[in-house]
Design a protein around this motif. Structure first.
Motif, PDB file in Angstrom:
ATOM      1  N   HIS A 318       0.876  -1.179   0.000  1.00  0.00           N
ATOM      2  CA  HIS A 318       0.000   0.000   0.000  1.00  0.00           C
ATOM      3  C   HIS A 318       0.912   1.226   0.000  1.00  0.00           C
ATOM      4  O   HIS A 318       0.910   2.021   0.931  1.00  0.00           O
ATOM      5  N   ASN A 392      -6.002   3.388   1.219  1.00  0.00           N
ATOM      6  CA  ASN A 392      -6.628   2.065   1.273  1.00  0.00           C
ATOM      7  C   ASN A 392      -7.421   1.876   2.570  1.00  0.00           C
ATOM      8  O   ASN A 392      -6.855   2.016   3.674  1.00  0.00           O
ATOM      9  N   ASN A 443     -12.587  -3.888  -1.577  1.00  0.00           N
ATOM     10  CA  ASN A 443     -11.965  -5.067  -0.966  1.00  0.00           C
ATOM     11  C   ASN A 443     -13.076  -5.912  -0.368  1.00  0.00           C
ATOM     12  O   ASN A 443     -13.781  -5.448   0.533  1.00  0.00           O
ATOM     13  N   ARG A 539      -2.574 -13.268  13.036  1.00  0.00           N
ATOM     14  CA  ARG A 539      -1.765 -13.651  11.878  1.00  0.00           C
ATOM     15  C   ARG A 539      -0.835 -14.792  12.266  1.00  0.00           C
ATOM     16  O   ARG A 539       0.220 -14.550  12.866  1.00  0.00           O
ATOM     17  N   ASN A 544       1.182 -12.373   7.142  1.00  0.00           N
ATOM     18  CA  ASN A 544      -0.083 -12.374   6.416  1.00  0.00           C
ATOM     19  C   ASN A 544       0.040 -13.501   5.412  1.00  0.00           C
ATOM     20  O   ASN A 544       0.811 -13.437   4.459  1.00  0.00           O
ATOM     21  N   LYS A 546      -1.989 -14.839   3.165  1.00  0.00           N
ATOM     22  CA  LYS A 546      -2.910 -14.934   2.034  1.00  0.00           C
ATOM     23  C   LYS A 546      -2.188 -14.964   0.690  1.00  0.00           C
ATOM     24  O   LYS A 546      -2.816 -14.783  -0.363  1.00  0.00           O
TER      25      LYS A 546
HETATM   26  C1  ADA Z   1      -7.269  -5.406   4.082  1.00  0.00           C
HETATM   27  C2  ADA Z   1      -5.986  -4.626   3.782  1.00  0.00           C
HETATM   28  C3  ADA Z   1      -4.812  -5.503   3.423  1.00  0.00           C
HETATM   29  C4  ADA Z   1      -4.759  -6.770   4.286  1.00  0.00           C
HETATM   30  C5  ADA Z   1      -6.074  -7.528   4.130  1.00  0.00           C
HETATM   31  C6  ADA Z   1      -6.107  -8.810   4.977  1.00  0.00           C
HETATM   32  O1  ADA Z   1      -8.085  -5.492   2.964  1.00  0.00           O
HETATM   33  O2  ADA Z   1      -6.179  -3.719   2.711  1.00  0.00           O
HETATM   34  O3  ADA Z   1      -3.628  -4.740   3.642  1.00  0.00           O
HETATM   35  O4  ADA Z   1      -4.571  -6.408   5.620  1.00  0.00           O
HETATM   36  O5  ADA Z   1      -7.133  -6.703   4.592  1.00  0.00           O
HETATM   37  O6  ADA Z   1      -5.207  -9.627   4.785  1.00  0.00           O
HETATM   38  O7  ADA Z   1      -7.027  -8.911   5.789  1.00  0.00           O
END
Ligand code: ADA
Length: 575
Positions: A318, A392, A443, A539, A544, A546
């Motif tokens: 971001h 964001n 999002n 987390r 993170n 994802k």
């Molecule tokens: C939000 C954010 C991301 C990330 C995502 C998540 O949409 O913009 O930076 O944190 O959530 O993994 O939950």
């Protein structure tokens, strides 16, 4: 050439200051005087680099001083260009403070007075501490590293004025011919009398000379037979600007650009007059061995993996990215949503959570304004950047927040009227800013942060922004789910398994890739990344998770799912 992937000067002498620097860290609990380092711990470190890559500094949050000695073989003014220091810096040359800069993700520079030939010293005080000085660098769902994290360049300036900014925009006229508009400035102490100054521009075999008036030169050049830049033909051209003082060539600057035009027309996103569908990923600058100081070879690997998945776009979530990454996107024909530095934080839910929102930090507006100005001024010539994104998931549902969004969109549109602007929201039913951008960005984490059906959640969203969507396209700017690398569960497909993540992405892409209002998707996210320890409870691995690939860029099961569906969409038939 360390700061860009092409040579930016021939007349102007430049050299990279990348390589080994001395770093000094304070003793535990003490502060650091940049000129009293006797008691500090001295280590050598590579620049660009992050101090978290030093084994005993993996979690260090604080200040340090970096020192580099250099030798000038002739008297000159020295211009130092820092492409990124994380996150606050004060730069001294031979003991004199020349400049300071806040924010890790935009470049800055300083110029000395006339220096004698011989040895000189650059000393930089650096801090990645959190606190009241920074509204944007806060404990977040990504990590704020420390160090001189992007390249450094030294330039020898023979005169006390030189070629400064040079903004290029391209558009195709009704006659189908491409037109290049240029606006350039002189920097430094430009002489009062500009009469004996001129600039020669050489592009694609054309040679144009323009005068300089009050330190500015501008004009348009029309071309009959140049190739457009696009993902299928990433044709780049170099513009060489040479500054003449009378008949003497005294400075130069090479810029690289592409002939392309991006527009939003009747709710469609057009590239060179044709509708374009963005299939992308969100990418943080992060790696366990490099922190945010990603080497070019790894940037290229990331983009090759994106192309292998069938991506044609990347969102720089971001913050503004390393310019060499944008150079690669220009060369590879990858479309970019570049974003200013902000990621909304919520201490709860709903409007009351905004009371302590970073947007209300006393320095928030000035720090965002600086990032916007630097982002557009420094990155505006990259043909790969299709749109500018801001703020964001910030406060887009209070009147105060709306005022911030509106003022930043106005600022960016003034700086660059050639690109659409957007932002990514997550405040369904309470967002009051979707009429401000050119493109709506959302999002949505259906069946990850909730178990709502993907199609139903999208329809609910479309109903909640029905009016703005009448004239604006929609981008699904984030969606996806977490997968712990290697956690396989082919039967239960439980949450956090790679199978579950692949299922979530398949369900989302099935809906989003086909919807008539959607002009683009950005999966959250390309790779697993380190996050601030304060996020550890939410987390696993304090990461993170994802990513479609893990932090070492090893593909998870979802990689093949995305590859199959993006390629099917590209070939026109999605099952
Ligand atoms: C939000 C954010 C991301 C990330 C995502 C998540 O949409 O913009 O930076 O944190 O959530 O993994 O939950």
């Amino acid at each position: 050439m360390s700061t860009r992937l092409f040579k930016q000067h021939v007349i102007r002498r430049s050299q990279s200051l990348d390589g080994t620097w001395e770093f000094y860290f304070p003793q535990e609990g003490s502060t650091l005087d940049p000129f009293k380092l006797e008691a500090a711990e001295r280590v050598c470190m590579e620049v660009p680099g992050c101090w978290e890559c030093l084994p005993d500094r993996v979690d260090y949050r604080g200040e340090a001083v970096a020192v580099k000695r250099l030798y000038l073989d002739s008297a000159c003014r020295m211009r130092l260009v820092f492409k990124g220091i994380s996150h606050t810096a004060r730069v001294y040359v031979d003991g004199q403070l020349l400049t300071e800069h806040h924010n890790a993700y935009t470049a800055f520079e300083c110029v000395t007075d006339l220096l004698n030939a011989g040895e000189h010293e650059v000393r930089v005080w650096i801090s990645n501490a959190f606190g009241e000085l920074s509204a944007l660098h806060v404990p977040n769902d990504y990590y704020t590293y420390g160090g001189i994290t992007r390249p450094v360049e030294l330039q020898v300036m023979p005169l006390d004025f030189w070629l400064g900014e040079l903004a290029l925009t391209t558009e195709r006229g009704k006659d189908g011919k491409w037109q290049l508009s240029f606006l350039g400035t002189l920097a430094g102490r430009s002489p009062r009398n500009n009469q004996d100054l001129s600039v020669q521009l050489q592009i694609a075999g054309k040679d144009t000379t323009v005068p300089i008036k009050r330190g500015v030169f501008r004009g348009q050049i029309v071309f009959d037979d140049v190739e457009a830049w696009s993902p299928d033909n990433a044709k780049l051209y170099e513009l060489t600007a040479t500054l003449f003082h009378g008949s003497e060539a005294v400075d130069d600057r090479v810029e690289r650009f592409g002939f392309r035009q991006v527009e939003v027309v009747k709710g469609k996103l057009l590239l060179n007059g044709e509708p374009v569908f963005l299939m992308g990923v969100n990418r943080h600058e992060d790696h366990p061995d490099y922190g945010c100081a990603i080497p070019v070879a790894l940037m290229r690997k990331d983009l090759e993996l994106c192309l292998q998945m069938g991506c044609n776009a990347v969102r720089t979530s971001h913050y503004p990215n390393d310019e060499r990454f944008l150079d690669l996107c220009d060369e590879l024909g990858i479309l970019v949503w570049e974003e200013n530095h902000a990621r909304g934080l919520f201490s709860g839910s709903g409007v009351e959570a905004m009371v302590d929102h970073p947007m209300r930090h006393p320095r928030f507006r000035e720090q965002c304004e600086a990032v916007n100005r630097e982002m557009v001024g420094q990155h505006g010539n990259h043909p790969s950047i299709l749109m500018w994104g801001i703020l964001n998931e910030c406060d887009s549902f209070s009147e105060f927040g709306r005022e911030c969004y509106a003022e930043q969109f106005e600022q960016i549109r003034k700086l660059d009227p050639s690109r659409p602007v957007t932002y990514a929201s997550c405040h369904q039913n309470s967002d009051i800013c979707q009429d401000l951008p050119d493109i709506c960005g959302w999002n949505l984490y259906s069946n990850w942060y909730g178990d709502e059906d993907v199609a139903e959640a999208l329809d609910r969203l479309l109903r909640s922004i029905e009016k703005p969507l009448r004239s604006r396209p929609l981008i699904l700017s984030e969606f996806g789910g977490g997968a712990i690398p290697g956690y396989r569960d082919p039967i239960r497909r439980a949450k956090w398994s790679e199978e579950r993540q692949a299922d979530i992405l398949a369900e989302c892409l099935e809906v989003y890739l086909n919807h008539p209002k959607v002009v683009g998707v950005f999966i959250w996210q390309f790779c697993d990344i380190r996050v601030d320890p304060s996020w550890a409870m939410r987390r696993p691995r304090t990461m993170n998770n994802k990513g479609i690939v893990d932090e070492h860029r090893r593909p998870k099961l979802a990689f093949e799912t995305v590859k199959r569906m993006f390629r099917e969409r590209k070939s026109g038939g999605v099952e």
